[in-house]
Design an enzyme around this catalytic site. Structure first.
Site, short mmCIF file in Angstrom:
data_model
loop_
_atom_site.label_atom_id
_atom_site.label_comp_id
_atom_site.label_asym_id
_atom_site.label_seq_id
_atom_site.Cartn_x
_atom_site.Cartn_y
_atom_site.Cartn_z
N SER A 114 0.82 -1.08 -0.08
CA SER A 114 0.07 0.11 -0.04
C SER A 114 0.87 1.37 -0.27
O SER A 114 0.24 2.34 -0.04
CB SER A 114 -1.08 -0.07 0.98
OG SER A 114 -2.03 -0.86 0.92
N LYS A 117 0.09 3.65 -2.88
CA LYS A 117 -0.83 4.63 -2.68
C LYS A 117 -0.48 6.19 -2.48
O LYS A 117 -1.34 7.11 -2.94
CB LYS A 117 -1.77 4.35 -1.49
CG LYS A 117 -2.84 3.21 -1.62
CD LYS A 117 -3.83 3.08 -0.33
CE LYS A 117 -4.73 1.89 -0.53
NZ LYS A 117 -4.11 0.58 -0.07
N SER A 171 -5.95 3.00 4.73
CA SER A 171 -5.42 2.19 3.55
C SER A 171 -6.62 1.60 2.80
O SER A 171 -6.47 0.59 2.12
CB SER A 171 -4.34 1.18 3.95
OG SER A 171 -3.54 0.80 2.71
#
Length: 373
Positions: A114, A117, A171
């Site tokens: 993640s 991101k 997240s």
């Protein structure tokens, strides 16, 4: 005397010709030193990547300087020993001078989880009005079962600012899909992925390829500790990023009739809550990528970023390993390092001599949850 300089001197003496200045040799590639990996992390058998990164061109210049051209440890001369942590690759850099303070495998290309991101944030934050209210579609909620989600509802209406908070605090992969669809315009998520890869290229993040907006495992999707520092620096340039990333909590509004009360989400990046001067960051985990982390903090007039990939959460969690790297980075005297963070567009300019020599002064103008996040 170097043969090229001897020849040049002979030209001056015999022919009276002024030689063209020779380009100084680049700083040497550091000898391989293993990363200081904790015994507990060494004992973990990690899954083999489904699609290993393709081999590099050995003749290509190392982005950020030859001092970063190693899969092992690279430190400035006289620097204190870095912490022994569970990350197999990491980097610490000064975001204001662009100096890479030290690293281990800085250009190793690995699955991001993640922390990818952050590239979505750097790409889409300037494109979307945070006050706009948008509707979530069923396709936005098409995410891997068991992976992190805000809890958005099909047909629900949310402000874009709420989606950013859901992305950076918990997240949310549902928030990532929604933001990517909106930022891509008529091209939707595909358009945003193209923009993410274009931005990575412009930033100099040449180890990075994004196939998803959220970072869940995908064949051929990679980044590196070095690239994550470039991406984090781009995020910090967005006015709302630090406010979103350091918010301790956020309220997700009610969506009647299915949700009549709404709910609160908490920031899962414990660095934000426990480390003074934190400016933002991101946690990540998948089975294939293992733990990943990016943290930025300010102390004594310096802003440092710590990035790590392919880490085991032993003996410390990812954010604690980031904290240890930041503490170490702040202990290294300012003005020494092993390379530099390239500026946006720098790699598209004519090549210049490497200004960095290892050890020489250089300058430049959530809790881990055990499932994919």
């Amino acid at each position: 005397m170097n043969a090229h300089w001897l020849l040049a001197a002979t030209c001056v003496a015999v022919l009276g010709v002024t030689p063209v200045a020779a380009t100084p040799p680049p700083s040497p590639t550091p000898a391989y030193l293993p990363c200081p990996l904790s015994p507990a992390a060494q004992a973990v058998k990690t899954p083999q990547p489904a699609s290993p990164a393709p081999p590099r061109d050995p003749a290509a210049a190392v982005v950020g300087g030859a001092g970063l051209g190693t899969a092992g440890l690279t430190l400035p001369a006289g620097a204190p020993a870095p912490p022994t942590i569970g990350a197999r690759t990491w980097l610490v850099a000064d975001l204001d001078t662009g100096l890479v303070v030290g690293a281990c495998g800085p250009h190793e290309r690995l699955a991001p989880a993640s922390v990818l991101k952050l590239l979505l944030a750097a790409t889409a934050l300037p494109k979307l009005d945070p006050a706009q209210t948008v509707e979530v579609t069923a396709a936005d909620l098409d995410i891997e079962r068991g992976s992190s989600a805000v809890g958005l509802i099909t047909g629900g209406h949310y402000q874009i600012e709420t989606l950013w908070l859901g992305l950076l605090l918990v997240s949310g992969n549902d928030a990532a899909n929604t933001l990517a669809r909106l930022a891509g315009g008529d091209a939707g998520v595909a358009g945003t992925l193209t923009a993410m890869n274009d931005l990575a290229h412009r930033l100099g993040a040449r180890d990075t390829t994004a196939h998803t907006p959220h970072g869940l495992d995908s064949a051929g999707q990679y980044t590196s500790p070095y690239d994550l520092a470039l991406i984090a620096r781009a995020c910090l340039e967005q006015p709302n990023f630090t406010r979103y990333a350091t918010a301790p909590s956020a309220q997700i509004p009610a969506q009647p009739p299915r949700d009549t009360r709404g709910f609160q989400i908490q920031n899962e990046n414990q660095l934000v809550l426990r480390y003074q001067g934190t400016l933002g960051g991101k946690t990540g985990y998948t089975n294939a990528a293992r733990h990943s982390f990016v943290g930025v903090a300010q102390r004594g007039g310096r802003r440092l970023v710590a990035t790590l990939l392919n880490a085991e959460a032993v003996p410390q969690r990812g954010w604690q390993q980031g904290q240890a790297l930041l503490d170490w980075g702040f202990s290294v005297p300012a003005g020494t390092g092993v390379g530099h963070l390239v500026k946006p567009g720098e790699l598209d300019q004519p090549a210049k001599a490497d200004p960095t020599a290892a050890g020489d002064p250089v300058g430049d103008d959530a809790p881990e949850r055990g499932h994919p996040v």
